[in-house]
Design a protein around this motif. Structure first.
Motif, PDB file in Angstrom:
ATOM      1  N   ALA A  79      -4.161  -9.909  -9.356  1.00 49.53           N
ATOM      2  CA  ALA A  79      -4.061 -11.321  -9.039  1.00 49.53           C
ATOM      3  C   ALA A  79      -5.407 -11.520  -8.297  1.00 49.53           C
ATOM      4  N   VAL A 110      -0.336  -5.601  -9.440  1.00 49.57           N
ATOM      5  CA  VAL A 110      -0.263  -6.880  -9.510  1.00 49.57           C
ATOM      6  C   VAL A 110      -0.996  -7.423  -8.610  1.00 49.57           C
ATOM      7  N   TYR A 140      -4.570 -18.364  -7.404  1.00 46.03           N
ATOM      8  CA  TYR A 140      -3.915 -17.830  -8.705  1.00 46.03           C
ATOM      9  C   TYR A 140      -2.413 -18.159  -8.638  1.00 46.03           C
ATOM     10  N   ASN A 141      -1.702 -17.992  -7.512  1.00 40.67           N
ATOM     11  CA  ASN A 141      -0.451 -18.458  -7.654  1.00 40.67           C
ATOM     12  C   ASN A 141      -0.261 -19.947  -7.833  1.00 40.67           C
ATOM     13  N   CYS A 172       1.493 -15.417   0.021  1.00 41.52           N
ATOM     14  CA  CYS A 172       1.346 -13.936  -1.118  1.00 41.52           C
ATOM     15  C   CYS A 172      -0.313 -13.549  -0.929  1.00 41.52           C
ATOM     16  N   ALA A 201       5.817 -16.822  -2.116  1.00 43.25           N
ATOM     17  CA  ALA A 201       4.864 -17.277  -2.932  1.00 43.25           C
ATOM     18  C   ALA A 201       3.789 -17.921  -1.858  1.00 43.25           C
ATOM     19  N   GLY A 249      -0.017 -18.054 -11.768  1.00 41.13           N
ATOM     20  CA  GLY A 249      -0.389 -16.700 -12.113  1.00 41.13           C
ATOM     21  C   GLY A 249       0.540 -15.700 -11.699  1.00 41.13           C
ATOM     22  N   LYS A 250       0.784 -14.582 -12.097  1.00 47.53           N
ATOM     23  CA  LYS A 250       1.512 -13.436 -11.780  1.00 47.53           C
ATOM     24  C   LYS A 250       1.283 -12.923 -10.172  1.00 47.53           C
ATOM     25  N   SER A 266       3.519  -2.865  -7.924  1.00 43.38           N
ATOM     26  CA  SER A 266       3.148  -3.857  -7.208  1.00 43.38           C
ATOM     27  C   SER A 266       1.667  -4.062  -6.542  1.00 43.38           C
TER      28      SER A 266
END
Length: 294
Positions: free
Chosen positions: A54, A50, A104-105, A120, A117, A109-110, A47
């Motif tokens: 991001a 990630v 990015y969200n 995030c 979210a 994006g991931k 995590s």
């Protein structure tokens, strides 16, 4: 086993064990999930990776969301950070990281929803800044995510973490509280200081409404993530200085629930009030969706 119904019980468990909150949470989760601590640590490390990816991807200057409302601001903030600005390079780079993940969200994006979210960018904006600036180790950052996660579980169990239920205080407010606890732990603070930081972060966003323009998680969500990291840092700094919250953290969570339940439907992610209802907000909605209702 831990029940995750109060922050106070997490603190007491950590104090009795003579360990940080993260350590008792990791051991408890390993027992409850019938998995090894090593396996859960590896998942949390994933995590963290990630989040790092991001941040990197969200810094692209040409990044744009389908609506055109988001993208490119993280790159601007990162460039501005080099000048030092008003608050110094550290906070400005943290702001850039929060913008990067949030944008990015918006560009599909991931990301890691931490806890949602819409919020995030707050934990990456704070915790990765401490890590990337050499103020903690990767191991400390991963363990701090267990503390942040435990705080989020208590808030979810005791109140809510969704804007549709309790407004943005439930999203960005919860994320700031989680981040504040994580920051205190990586800085060597006590479990009680983690709790005080949570309380002060929540108090500073109590009543924050959820009013996404055109119903999209972009305006004002992206920039609220930046505000959330500032609150997380200041709450953590106050707690580390020995400043206590006059209202216990669990009572702050209860107050957040009561405030959220009192918010009208128009201010709980329906895009019917607040900034979404402004002339500009309505014009943006019409530009994106035309004359269609919804």
């Amino acid at each position: 086993m831990l029940t995750y119904d109060t922050i106070d019980s997490l603190c007491r468990a950590a104090e009795e064990a003579g360990q940080p909150i993260s350590q008792v949470v990791l051991a408890d989760q390993a027992e409850q999930m019938e998995a090894s601590p090593q396996a859960l640590y590896a998942r949390m490390l994933d995590s963290l990776k990630v989040m790092q990816n991001a941040v990197q991807a969200g810094m692209a200057p040409d990044l744009r969301s389908a609506s055109g409302l988001s993208g490119g601001d993280a790159a601007k903030m990162q460039a501005y950070a080099a000048t030092g600005g008003l608050t110094g390079t550290f906070l400005n780079r943290a702001m850039a990281r929060a913008l990067a993940v949030s944008e990015y969200n918006a560009c599909m994006g991931k990301i890691v929803a931490a806890p949602t979210a819409g919020s995030c960018g707050i934990i990456p904006g704070t915790l990765l800044s401490v890590l990337d600036e050499g103020r903690c180790t990767e191991h400390q950052a991963v363990m701090a995510l267990f503390t942040a996660g435990a705080v989020g579980m208590v808030i979810a169990n005791r109140a809510f973490i969704a804007g549709a239920q309790g407004g943005c205080q439930a999203e960005c407010g919860s994320a700031a509280a989680m981040a504040a606890a994580a920051l205190v732990e990586v800085s060597g603070g006590t479990p009680r200081q983690c709790a005080d930081a949570c309380a002060m972060a929540l108090k500073n966003q109590l009543g924050l409404v959820c009013d996404p323009v055109a119903g999209l998680v972009e305006v004002p969500c992206v920039k609220r993530n930046v505000g959330g990291i500032a609150i997380a840092f200041t709450a953590a700094e106050m707690a580390l200085a020995g400043i206590r919250s006059r209202i216990p953290v669990d009572e702050c969570i209860d107050a957040m629930r009561e405030v959220g339940e009192a918010l009208p439907c128009s201010l709980r992610e329906t895009a019917q009030g607040g900034l979404a209802a402004t002339p500009t907000g309505q014009a943006v909605k019409k530009r994106i969706f035309g004359s269609r209702e919804g």
